[in-house]
Design a protein around this motif. Structure first.
Motif, short mmCIF file in Angstrom:
data_model
loop_
_atom_site.label_atom_id
_atom_site.label_comp_id
_atom_site.label_asym_id
_atom_site.label_seq_id
_atom_site.Cartn_x
_atom_site.Cartn_y
_atom_site.Cartn_z
N VAL A 157 0.84 -1.21 0.00
CA VAL A 157 0.00 0.00 0.00
C VAL A 157 0.87 1.25 0.00
O VAL A 157 0.61 2.22 -0.72
N SER A 158 1.94 1.22 0.80
CA SER A 158 2.84 2.37 0.87
C SER A 158 3.59 2.56 -0.45
O SER A 158 3.77 3.69 -0.92
N ILE A 159 4.01 1.44 -1.06
CA ILE A 159 4.76 1.52 -2.32
C ILE A 159 3.89 2.07 -3.45
O ILE A 159 4.34 2.91 -4.25
N LYS A 160 2.63 1.62 -3.51
CA LYS A 160 1.75 2.00 -4.62
C LYS A 160 0.91 3.24 -4.34
O LYS A 160 0.11 3.65 -5.17
N GLY A 161 1.06 3.82 -3.16
CA GLY A 161 0.41 5.10 -2.89
C GLY A 161 -1.03 5.05 -2.46
O GLY A 161 -1.78 6.00 -2.71
N GLY A 162 -1.47 3.97 -1.84
CA GLY A 162 -2.84 3.92 -1.32
C GLY A 162 -3.51 2.58 -1.52
O GLY A 162 -3.11 1.79 -2.38
N HIS A 163 -4.57 2.33 -0.70
CA HIS A 163 -5.29 1.06 -0.78
C HIS A 163 -5.97 0.87 -2.14
O HIS A 163 -6.10 -0.26 -2.62
N HIS A 164 -6.41 1.97 -2.75
CA HIS A 164 -7.14 1.86 -4.02
C HIS A 164 -6.24 1.36 -5.16
O HIS A 164 -6.75 0.98 -6.22
N ASN A 165 -4.94 1.38 -4.95
CA ASN A 165 -4.01 0.90 -5.98
C ASN A 165 -3.52 -0.52 -5.74
O ASN A 165 -2.68 -1.02 -6.48
N VAL A 166 -4.03 -1.16 -4.69
CA VAL A 166 -3.59 -2.51 -4.32
C VAL A 166 -4.77 -3.46 -4.40
O VAL A 166 -5.84 -3.20 -3.85
N ARG A 167 -4.57 -4.56 -5.09
CA ARG A 167 -5.60 -5.60 -5.16
C ARG A 167 -5.54 -6.46 -3.90
O ARG A 167 -4.50 -6.98 -3.55
N GLY A 168 -6.69 -6.63 -3.24
CA GLY A 168 -6.76 -7.47 -2.07
C GLY A 168 -6.63 -6.71 -0.76
O GLY A 168 -5.98 -5.66 -0.69
N THR A 169 -7.27 -7.24 0.26
CA THR A 169 -7.22 -6.69 1.61
C THR A 169 -6.22 -7.51 2.43
O THR A 169 -5.73 -8.55 1.99
N PRO A 170 -5.91 -7.07 3.66
CA PRO A 170 -5.04 -7.89 4.52
C PRO A 170 -5.57 -9.31 4.71
O PRO A 170 -4.79 -10.26 4.80
N ILE A 171 -6.91 -9.47 4.75
CA ILE A 171 -7.49 -10.81 4.89
C ILE A 171 -7.19 -11.66 3.65
O ILE A 171 -6.85 -12.85 3.76
N ASP A 172 -7.29 -11.04 2.47
CA ASP A 172 -6.97 -11.77 1.23
C ASP A 172 -5.50 -12.18 1.21
O ASP A 172 -5.16 -13.27 0.76
N PHE A 173 -4.63 -11.29 1.69
CA PHE A 173 -3.21 -11.61 1.76
C PHE A 173 -2.97 -12.79 2.70
O PHE A 173 -2.18 -13.69 2.41
N LYS A 174 -3.65 -12.79 3.85
CA LYS A 174 -3.50 -13.88 4.82
C LYS A 174 -3.99 -15.20 4.24
O LYS A 174 -3.37 -16.25 4.43
N ASN A 175 -5.14 -15.15 3.54
CA ASN A 175 -5.69 -16.38 2.96
C ASN A 175 -4.74 -16.98 1.94
O ASN A 175 -4.53 -18.20 1.90
N PHE A 176 -4.17 -16.13 1.09
CA PHE A 176 -3.22 -16.64 0.11
C PHE A 176 -1.97 -17.17 0.78
O PHE A 176 -1.43 -18.23 0.39
N TYR A 177 -1.48 -16.46 1.80
CA TYR A 177 -0.26 -16.88 2.51
C TYR A 177 -0.47 -18.25 3.16
O TYR A 177 0.38 -19.13 3.04
N ASN A 178 -1.62 -18.44 3.81
CA ASN A 178 -1.90 -19.73 4.46
C ASN A 178 -2.02 -20.84 3.42
O ASN A 178 -1.55 -21.96 3.63
N GLY A 179 -2.68 -20.53 2.31
CA GLY A 179 -2.80 -21.53 1.25
C GLY A 179 -1.45 -21.89 0.67
O GLY A 179 -1.20 -23.05 0.32
N MET A 180 -0.58 -20.90 0.56
CA MET A 180 0.76 -21.14 0.04
C MET A 180 1.55 -22.04 0.97
O MET A 180 2.25 -22.95 0.53
N ARG A 181 1.42 -21.82 2.29
CA ARG A 181 2.12 -22.65 3.25
C ARG A 181 1.62 -24.09 3.19
O ARG A 181 2.40 -25.05 3.29
N ILE A 182 0.31 -24.28 3.03
CA ILE A 182 -0.26 -25.63 2.92
C ILE A 182 0.24 -26.30 1.66
O ILE A 182 0.56 -27.50 1.64
N PHE A 183 0.31 -25.54 0.56
CA PHE A 183 0.77 -26.12 -0.70
C PHE A 183 2.23 -26.54 -0.62
O PHE A 183 2.62 -27.59 -1.11
N ILE A 184 3.06 -25.71 0.05
CA ILE A 184 4.48 -26.03 0.16
C ILE A 184 4.68 -27.29 0.98
O ILE A 184 5.40 -28.20 0.60
#
Length: 298
Positions: A85-112
């Protein structure tokens, strides 16, 4: 008893007619717009809320790659979202919320899953292919990495120049895998610390240390003249308590240090001076000092 009735209820919110009709032309391999209705019969989502829509919350490939790269640097999904969000200058420029990031991260750990060992070994193999002087060795049990040792070309040069004296300390534990980090270090001619190699081991057993030391010898080809290692934690605590009042009331500690760290005396002279100090301060029955003297050859 009557049978329950089955029905599907269709709910229409505004019956918006906005749509785009296209047709694919096989001859030209192009799409042709047939109809386009752009008038909405409802208010649109505000610009500052569009990042919360379903389509905007779908993570792009670049975003997924960013989350993965952050995880490799021990940065969690929530902090990764704040950074993006800081790099791209705001939430409106970032796809996904913190919850979406967590869901993908957990799924990635399960896949690994048990592929973690391969994720650690593959970069080592890539480094070796690009730099033949790079050395690494490892053991894997049931798909899990049990131990790994590596040393780069700089570590090898350090060992050739300053490897006559080294220390290794196995008191550092990593967070995620509870493996023990073991650095092999020494001192150069500028009195600065240099590294001869590093390792990760899963347990402090005799077999683990035998494998580790053998890997070190396989890498550097010769044994050092002097090796210092940490003692058992209870033994280290005993150092502070040696002799009780004797340390508080005399300079025995500094005298023992000067004797032990003197590299310019023979073993015979050392033993003679050691016995003199023990007798002078009446420490013949001190268990810890006797144990240290018994293992002086190590």
């Amino acid at each position: 008893m009557s049978e329950p009735s089955m029905y599907v209820r269709k709910k229409t919110l505004t019956d918006c007619k906005v749509h785009l009709g296209v047709s694919f032309c096989r001859d030209t391999s192009k799409f042709i717009v047939l109809k386009f209705v752009e008038e909405h019969n409802h208010s649109l989502v505000e610009t500052f809320n569009r990042d919360l829509t379903k389509i905007s919350r779908k993570l792009s490939f670049s975003t997924k790659k960013f989350i993965h790269q952050m995880s490799l640097n021990r940065i969690g999904p929530t902090v990764a979202h704040h950074l993006l969000v800081s790099i791209k200058g705001g939430h409106h420029n970032v796809r996904g919320t913190p919850i979406d990031f967590k869901n993908f991260y957990n799924g990635m750990r399960i896949f690994i899953g048990n592929r973690d060992s391969q994720l650690a070994i593959d970069p080592m193999k890539d480094r070796y292919e690009g730099c033949p002087e790079f050395f690494f060795d490892f053991t894997v049990e049931n798909g899990k990495l049990r131990s790994i040792f590596w040393a780069d070309e700089i570590s090898k040069l350090n060992d050739k120049a300053f490897g006559h004296f080294l220390t290794f300390d196995a008191t550092y534990q990593t967070n995620r895998y509870t493996m023990i980090f073991v650095p092999f270090t020494g001192v150069d001619h500028h009195k600065k610390c240099v590294t001869f190699g590093v390792a990760l081991i899963s347990s402090e057993t005799i077999d683990s240390y035998k494998w580790l030391l053998q890997s070190f010898l396989n890498c550097h080809g010769e044994q050092p003249n002097l090796v210092l290692s940490d003692q058992d934690p209870s033994m280290r605590q005993a150092i502070v308590q040696v002799s009780g009042d004797a340390i508080e009331n005399t300079n025995i500690r500094s005298r023992i240090h000067r004797l032990v760290w003197n590299l310019f005396i023979t073993p015979e002279t050392f033993e003679s001076r050691w016995h003199y100090l023990i007798e002078k301060f009446g420490l013949q029955d001190n268990e810890w000092l006797n144990d240290m003297f018994d293992i002086r050859d190590h």
